[in-house]
Scaffold this motif. Structure first.
Motif, mmCIF file in Angstrom:
data_model
loop_
_atom_site.group_PDB
_atom_site.id
_atom_site.type_symbol
_atom_site.label_atom_id
_atom_site.label_comp_id
_atom_site.label_asym_id
_atom_site.label_seq_id
_atom_site.Cartn_x
_atom_site.Cartn_y
_atom_site.Cartn_z
ATOM 1 N N ARG A 62 0.827 -1.195 0.000
ATOM 2 C CA ARG A 62 0.000 0.000 0.000
ATOM 3 C C ARG A 62 0.870 1.257 0.000
ATOM 4 O O ARG A 62 2.039 1.226 0.376
ATOM 5 N N LEU A 63 0.270 2.374 -0.432
ATOM 6 C CA LEU A 63 0.960 3.656 -0.366
ATOM 7 C C LEU A 63 0.837 4.230 1.039
ATOM 8 O O LEU A 63 -0.153 3.989 1.736
ATOM 9 N N PHE A 64 1.834 4.999 1.447
ATOM 10 C CA PHE A 64 1.846 5.572 2.778
ATOM 11 C C PHE A 64 2.165 7.066 2.714
ATOM 12 O O PHE A 64 2.925 7.517 1.862
ATOM 13 N N ALA A 65 1.558 7.819 3.631
ATOM 14 C CA ALA A 65 1.937 9.211 3.862
ATOM 15 C C ALA A 65 2.682 9.259 5.191
ATOM 16 O O ALA A 65 2.511 8.386 6.044
ATOM 17 N N LYS A 66 3.512 10.271 5.366
ATOM 18 C CA LYS A 66 4.337 10.368 6.568
ATOM 19 C C LYS A 66 3.881 11.538 7.442
ATOM 20 O O LYS A 66 3.682 12.644 6.959
ATOM 21 N N PHE A 67 3.738 11.254 8.737
ATOM 22 C CA PHE A 67 3.413 12.278 9.719
ATOM 23 C C PHE A 67 4.355 12.108 10.907
ATOM 24 O O PHE A 67 4.511 10.998 11.419
ATOM 25 N N ALA B 287 6.374 18.906 -0.066
ATOM 26 C CA ALA B 287 7.518 18.150 -0.594
ATOM 27 C C ALA B 287 8.600 17.899 0.449
ATOM 28 O O ALA B 287 9.452 17.033 0.252
ATOM 29 N N SER B 288 8.574 18.652 1.544
ATOM 30 C CA SER B 288 9.573 18.442 2.592
ATOM 31 C C SER B 288 9.271 17.212 3.439
ATOM 32 O O SER B 288 10.144 16.719 4.156
ATOM 33 N N HIS B 289 8.042 16.719 3.350
ATOM 34 C CA HIS B 289 7.636 15.617 4.222
ATOM 35 C C HIS B 289 7.151 14.382 3.467
ATOM 36 O O HIS B 289 7.205 13.273 4.002
ATOM 37 N N GLN B 290 6.668 14.556 2.230
ATOM 38 C CA GLN B 290 6.085 13.442 1.487
ATOM 39 C C GLN B 290 6.860 13.207 0.188
ATOM 40 O O GLN B 290 7.546 14.092 -0.318
#
Length: 245
Positions: free
Chosen positions: A7-12, A89-92
């Motif tokens: 799966r695709l993931f986003a970062k937090f 763009a700095s986080h994902q």
């Protein structure tokens, strides 16, 4: 994160909820910001959310809150035809990042295929998809059972890869003897460094079966063995048809 999870993931970051400009958001605005990041990550929009999408999903009041939660660095800013997530763009991963990773994977697959091609004849498989030796492959696969591959440790992610396959695609595959598209997805991932969805796995399977000299007795083992033994040809088809994710 499991390496078999495709799966695709986003970062937090862990302090994301307590960041001063985030902590004061309403529940609706907090949820909207998270959903906006996930939307952009899924659709590779680099932090841009079209206006029609944003207004339908979250409404003007929530969007106004996200545009005013910091005097200089609000979470959202208005852009041409929509809204843009601050500092996305700095986080994902961006679309350019994804293309770079895919290119690295493509080159890695080519290098593996070239290494196999240059290997000593005694170590190199003689069988190729769709050439004159297909009948030899069919004689081997006819001795295999349909259950020998999906549960085999050779394709450990087959069961995971089956998640999300729609009934129509599975039914079409089953009609051709491809009873486990997850196994095809895993085989492509393992031997060709290409990630497929169910539709792509079905197209690849039909392509391999279509090139056989005669109809294989057991379609699924034939497809899996073909992917393993002819990765360069399989990679060429996947890249030409643009079916890799």
């Amino acid at each position: 994160m499991s390496t078999s999870d495709k799966r695709l993931f986003a970062k937090f970051t862990l302090d994301f909820p307590t960041n001063p400009k985030i902590a004061g958001l309403s529940d609706a605005a907090f949820r909207a910001l998270v959903e906006a990041v996930c939307y952009s990550r899924q659709h590779l929009t680099d932090g841009f959310i079209p206006s029609a999408v944003a207004r339908k999903m979250w409404g003007d009041a929530v969007l106004a809150e996200l545009r005013t939660n910091h005097p200089d660095r609000p979470s959202l800013t208005e852009d041409d035809g929509g809204f843009r997530i601050h500092d996305y763009a700095s986080h994902q991963l961006t679309a350019a990042d994804i293309r770079s990773l895919q290119e690295r994977g493509r080159k890695g697959g080519q290098a593996k295929a070239e290494a196999r091609r240059l290997a000593p004849a005694s170590d190199r498989p003689e069988l190729r998809v769709g050439n004159g030796t297909a009948s030899a492959l069919q004689s081997q696969e006819s001795e295999m059972t349909m259950a020998s591959f999906p549960e085999s440790s050779h394709y450990p992610t087959a069961r995971d890869a089956t998640d999300g396959i729609d009934a129509m695609t599975a039914r079409l595959a089953g009609q051709q003897g491809i009873t486990d598209l997850g196994a095809v997805i895993s085989a492509a991932d393992s031997h060709v460094d290409r990630r497929l969805d169910a539709s792509g796995a079905l197209r690849l399977s039909l392509h391999i079966l279509g090139k056989a000299a005669s109809t294989p007795t057991n379609a699924l083992p034939y497809v899996l063995r073909s992917i393993e033994r002819s990765p360069a040809e399989v990679q060429q088809f996947i890249d030409k048809e643009l079916i890799a994710l």
